[in-house]
Write a protein that holds these residues in place. Structure first.
Motif, PDB file in Angstrom:
ATOM      1  N   PHE A   1      -6.005   9.791  -8.422  1.00  0.00           N
ATOM      2  CA  PHE A   1      -5.521  10.271  -9.736  1.00  0.00           C
ATOM      3  C   PHE A   1      -5.241  11.676  -9.346  1.00  0.00           C
ATOM      4  CE2 PHE A   1      -6.250  12.995 -13.667  1.00  0.00           C
ATOM      5  CZ  PHE A   1      -5.151  12.254 -14.358  1.00  0.00           C
TER       6      PHE A   1
ATOM      7  N   TYR B   1      -1.811  12.311  -7.466  1.00  0.00           N
ATOM      8  CA  TYR B   1      -0.618  11.781  -8.406  1.00  0.00           C
ATOM      9  C   TYR B   1      -0.699  13.249  -9.278  1.00  0.00           C
ATOM     10  CZ  TYR B   1       2.041   9.837 -12.116  1.00  0.00           C
ATOM     11  OH  TYR B   1       2.700   9.515 -13.049  1.00  0.00           O
TER      12      TYR B   1
ATOM     13  N   GLN C   1       0.798  -1.316  -0.055  1.00  0.00           N
ATOM     14  CA  GLN C   1       0.032  -0.119   0.015  1.00  0.00           C
ATOM     15  C   GLN C   1       0.971   1.350   0.052  1.00  0.00           C
ATOM     16  OE1 GLN C   1      -3.361   0.170  -0.296  1.00  0.00           O
ATOM     17  NE2 GLN C   1      -4.223  -0.416   1.676  1.00  0.00           N
TER      18      GLN C   1
ATOM     19  N   HIS D   1       3.633   2.713  -0.900  1.00  0.00           N
ATOM     20  CA  HIS D   1       4.308   3.557  -2.069  1.00  0.00           C
ATOM     21  C   HIS D   1       3.610   3.244  -3.330  1.00  0.00           C
ATOM     22  CE1 HIS D   1       7.190   3.945   1.091  1.00  0.00           C
ATOM     23  NE2 HIS D   1       7.142   5.246   0.668  1.00  0.00           N
ATOM     24  N   GLY D   2       2.526   2.704  -3.288  1.00  0.00           N
ATOM     25  CA  GLY D   2       1.704   2.412  -4.300  1.00  0.00           C
ATOM     26  C   GLY D   2       0.816   3.779  -4.828  1.00  0.00           C
ATOM     27  N   MET D   3       0.057   3.258  -5.949  1.00  0.00           N
ATOM     28  CA  MET D   3      -0.537   4.412  -6.743  1.00  0.00           C
ATOM     29  C   MET D   3      -1.732   4.965  -5.721  1.00  0.00           C
ATOM     30  SD  MET D   3      -0.287   6.005  -9.264  1.00  0.00           S
ATOM     31  CE  MET D   3      -1.479   7.072 -10.641  1.00  0.00           C
TER      32      MET D   3
END
Lengths: 273, 273
Positions: free
Chosen positions: A120, A123, A113, A115-117
């Protein structure tokens, strides 16, 4: 003779958390020789078993018990890693139970989790801050209205890496202002910066170090001469003092430390990416 | 209604280690509302007492016990933090004794080591890699001989942030190659890239996501149209497949994950800064 000790950072995600903690721990043990290896995306039993085989092999090759720093959220993967014979330190395990008690809730063990995406929008903010830093790096035709911080310094004092770090890790819109010869003839702030006084942060540096850095860039130029470096640094420091601009020397300061101090001084509180 | 819980990352250095671990831990507890604060450079008793006062005040303000994630190496500072009444989790404490036993040595508790300044050479490599990434970002007049990796993709697929991350955190010399319309007319690698086959890594992206990103940059242009995005992505993916270039989709992948996978695939083992 120091024995070389193999260290593995094992994770179900990127391994950044494991490596960050592991590196911090190992820096507390001086005089040892560690050889480190990263095993990211270990997120099922098969991959954990493969990892254990590699770790065991390293132990045999170096003739010493390996150390594993694991951030696998699934504890059964940690048990598989222990079959390698290594000392396995799980960076989360000691904290889960006190947190579960404090929050009165069970943790939700979804892997990879940290350092995942993320979503939107988050990001996007990060990428936009980075593009801002990249396109506001030369101080030319820059509109400082949108900046969260403007780093002011002579050429090669550490502005660019700091701006990029602030953008990449905190989504901070960081712009640069490189002090020109003309700016340095006065003790006062360049007119363009005056409306942004509360966003300014000055970087300074030892002239000897600056000379060394500039020498690599343009060897034996006037730009890289110790006289030029001394004159520019002294003029910049005078200006910062006269104008009460918060200042930090980058000579013995890492990019992470500069960034942390800039945020603290200007009161920028952002979550780290 | 969820209670907002104050969380403090306290450190004798930048606080990056504390925040990295803390963030990873908190992502395992979903449905809670955390408000986080960073207290870096807490490296003496006075600062620890000041920190404890702030933490206690936050607990009173929110009406709930704060959580402190501490990476202060000096354990006496941790005890001062406990006077705030918070749950204090020390990210190093559980691992020191097993490591001391394994290494048969006492740890050396110098504060603020992990993200502090290292030696000049290491710093220099890092800055040089970053300058390399910045000056090799457009694919024009680039000499790929010196690159450790060349990221190949259509415009806005994630090359630039990945290159910069690789440089900043691993000192990797990462260059970009943006695929042009002319390149995409062929299924084969652009001639300029052929000598560097073993350094190439392809990035791809969902056309819908690409359209969204390009739309922000140049609204309602042909460049941002869904037809252009679909055509370019399809052509790039065909080329990567025909030429057996390792490829990753950036659509649901963070910069950290992309970087980790690029390094793993190309066998680049570097210590993290």
């Amino acid at each position: 003779m120091t024995v070389t000790r193999p260290v593995f950072y094992v994770s179900d995600g990127t391994g950044i958390t494991a490596e960050t903690v592991g590196h911090s721990l190992l820096t507390q043990f001086t005089g040892f020789s560690f050889v480190t290896d990263r095993l990211p995306f270990v997120d099922d039993d098969d991959k954990a078993q493969d990892a254990a085989v590699r770790i065991r092999a390293a132990g045999e090759r170096y003739g010493v018990r390996p150390i594993v720093i694991s951030s696998c959220v699934d504890t059964s993967l940690g048990r598989l890693l222990e079959e390698s014979g290594a000392l396995v330190l799980d960076v989360f395990a000691p904290f889960i139970s006190p947190l579960e008690q404090e929050l009165n809730a069970a943790r939700h063990s979804k892997v990879g989790q940290a350092h995942g995406m993320v979503d939107f929008d988050t990001y996007h903010r990060r990428i936009n801050a980075m593009n801002f830093a990249l396109s506001h790096d030369d101080g030319i035709a820059v509109n400082y209205d949108e900046a969260d911080v403007v780093l002011v310094a002579v050429s090669r004092a550490g502005k660019t890496p700091t701006c990029i770090y602030l953008a990449l890790h905190y989504g901070i819109r960081a712009a640069n202002y490189p002090l020109t010869d003309e700016d340095l003839e006065s003790d006062r702030l360049p007119p363009r910066l005056r409306p942004y006084r509360n966003k300014l942060f000055g970087l300074t540096i030892d002239p000897e170090r600056l000379q060394q850095i500039r020498q690599e860039r343009r060897a034996n130029s006037r730009y890289a001469s110790i006289e030029t470096c001394r004159r520019e640094v002294a003029a910049a420091e005078t200006m910062f003092r006269m104008e009460r601009i918060p200042t930090l020397s980058t000579t013995h300061t890492s990019i992470e430390e500069i960034s942390s101090k800039v945020m603290g001084t200007l009161g920028l509180q952002r979550e780290m990416y």
